[in-house]
Design an enzyme around this catalytic site. Sequence first.
Site, short mmCIF file in Angstrom:
data_model
loop_
_atom_site.label_atom_id
_atom_site.label_comp_id
_atom_site.label_asym_id
_atom_site.label_seq_id
_atom_site.Cartn_x
_atom_site.Cartn_y
_atom_site.Cartn_z
N ASP A 1 0.58 -1.42 0.11
CA ASP A 1 -0.02 0.41 -0.17
C ASP A 1 1.13 1.33 -0.04
O ASP A 1 0.07 2.22 0.00
CB ASP A 1 -1.08 -0.32 1.17
CG ASP A 1 -0.17 0.10 2.46
OD1 ASP A 1 1.00 0.01 2.70
OD2 ASP A 1 -1.00 0.05 3.55
N SER A 2 2.00 1.38 0.35
CA SER A 2 2.96 1.93 -0.22
C SER A 2 2.52 3.23 -1.63
O SER A 2 2.99 3.65 -1.81
CB SER A 2 4.51 1.20 -0.01
OG SER A 2 4.73 0.34 -0.49
N ASP B 1 -0.80 -6.19 -0.03
CA ASP B 1 -1.53 -5.43 1.44
C ASP B 1 -3.00 -5.02 1.22
O ASP B 1 -3.46 -4.92 0.04
CB ASP B 1 -0.76 -3.99 1.13
CG ASP B 1 0.03 -4.20 2.33
OD1 ASP B 1 0.19 -4.84 3.24
OD2 ASP B 1 1.01 -3.07 2.07
N LYS C 1 -1.27 -9.29 2.28
CA LYS C 1 -0.85 -8.97 4.18
C LYS C 1 -1.59 -7.86 4.86
O LYS C 1 -2.32 -6.79 4.49
CB LYS C 1 0.65 -8.37 3.58
CG LYS C 1 1.25 -8.10 5.35
CD LYS C 1 2.84 -6.73 4.56
CE LYS C 1 2.98 -5.94 3.96
NZ LYS C 1 2.74 -4.99 4.93
N GLU D 1 -2.02 -5.21 8.46
CA GLU D 1 -0.94 -4.72 9.81
C GLU D 1 -1.67 -5.03 10.99
O GLU D 1 -2.61 -4.68 11.51
CB GLU D 1 -0.91 -3.36 9.34
CG GLU D 1 0.01 -3.00 7.77
CD GLU D 1 0.73 -1.92 8.12
OE1 GLU D 1 -0.10 -0.50 8.45
OE2 GLU D 1 1.11 -1.38 7.49
N GLU E 1 8.91 -4.38 10.83
CA GLU E 1 9.17 -3.57 10.18
C GLU E 1 10.22 -1.82 11.81
O GLU E 1 9.71 -1.67 12.41
CB GLU E 1 8.55 -2.34 9.61
CG GLU E 1 9.01 -0.81 8.63
CD GLU E 1 8.06 -0.67 7.76
OE1 GLU E 1 6.46 -0.81 7.15
OE2 GLU E 1 7.54 0.67 7.04
O1 KIV Z 1 3.24 -1.03 1.76
C1 KIV Z 1 4.99 -1.53 1.69
O2 KIV Z 1 5.64 -1.21 0.52
C2 KIV Z 1 5.37 -2.39 2.93
C3 KIV Z 1 6.18 -2.20 2.73
C4 KIV Z 1 7.21 -1.29 3.14
C5 KIV Z 1 6.62 -3.81 4.16
O3 KIV Z 1 4.11 -2.94 2.94
#
Ligand code: KIV
Length: 271
Positions: free
Chosen positions: A51-52, A90, A120, A122, A189
């Site tokens: 989600d980055s 994510d 994934k 959090e 992280e």
């Molecule tokens: O969204 C992302 O890029 C991440 C990584 C920093 C692990 O969750």
Amino acid sequence: MSVNKEIKKVTTHTLQRMKQHGEKISMITAYDFSFAKIFDAAGIDVILVGDSASNVMAGHETTLPITLDQMIYHAASAIRGVNRCLVVVDMPFGSYQSNSKEALVSAFRIMKETGAHAIKLEGGEEVLESVKRIIAAGVPVMGHLGLTPQSIYKFGTYNVRAKEEAEADKLRKDAKLLEEAGCFAIVLEKIPATLAKEVSESLHIPTIGIGAGKFCDGQVLVMHDMLGINTEFKPRFLRQYLNLNELATNSVKQYINDVKSNDFPSEHEQY
Ligand code: KIV
């Protein structure tokens, strides 16, 4: 022979075998077809459609604004470039925190509409019911502990997490809970390397670190940071392998000059 080289397709089981053999896991983010294709052909083990994307693709300050539909668009694009590596997507902010039913519905959408291999999310104990329900439905889940950017307004900063004993202890417990719930791996992280080492050694499933030191079972970096596309972000944990920003800027400057001076196209570049 390394576990990685033996196999045609990386699965969640491959990652577990890599941990057992002491073979490190490489993970990188990608958000589109072209880069996913390059990274897969280069031999990466795991692509994370993170989600980055909210930051590096859409230009938002945080990961909070990206929607489930937008994540699905990025993931479906990335997966079309992949033959071999495992693709993890994510779950975006707001798509799983309300309740476990909503989490399951979001996970189903990601799996059905993208063709990705795993999701994934959090958090630890707070999201455990959702994690269990998603795994029970047959969807592999990667956990994410330590600095969890979707909670940035709760933390207030992007500083190193779990330096205090109480937070470190919660992280140890959350990691165990996620493993017991059936997660196949956990991202750690921005936590102290000593804590990441202890957690990695205490788990059977692999840990993938970002800013969590060398003792994790694997490492992940955001592609825009490691390729030097985004040159303003320079945390201590980042190794920049290329200055793509400079290369792209110089190439486009050259192209502009060539167009303006009528050097491009030449006789060989026309029909
Ligand atoms: O969204 C992302 O890029 C991440 C990584 C920093 C692990 O969750």
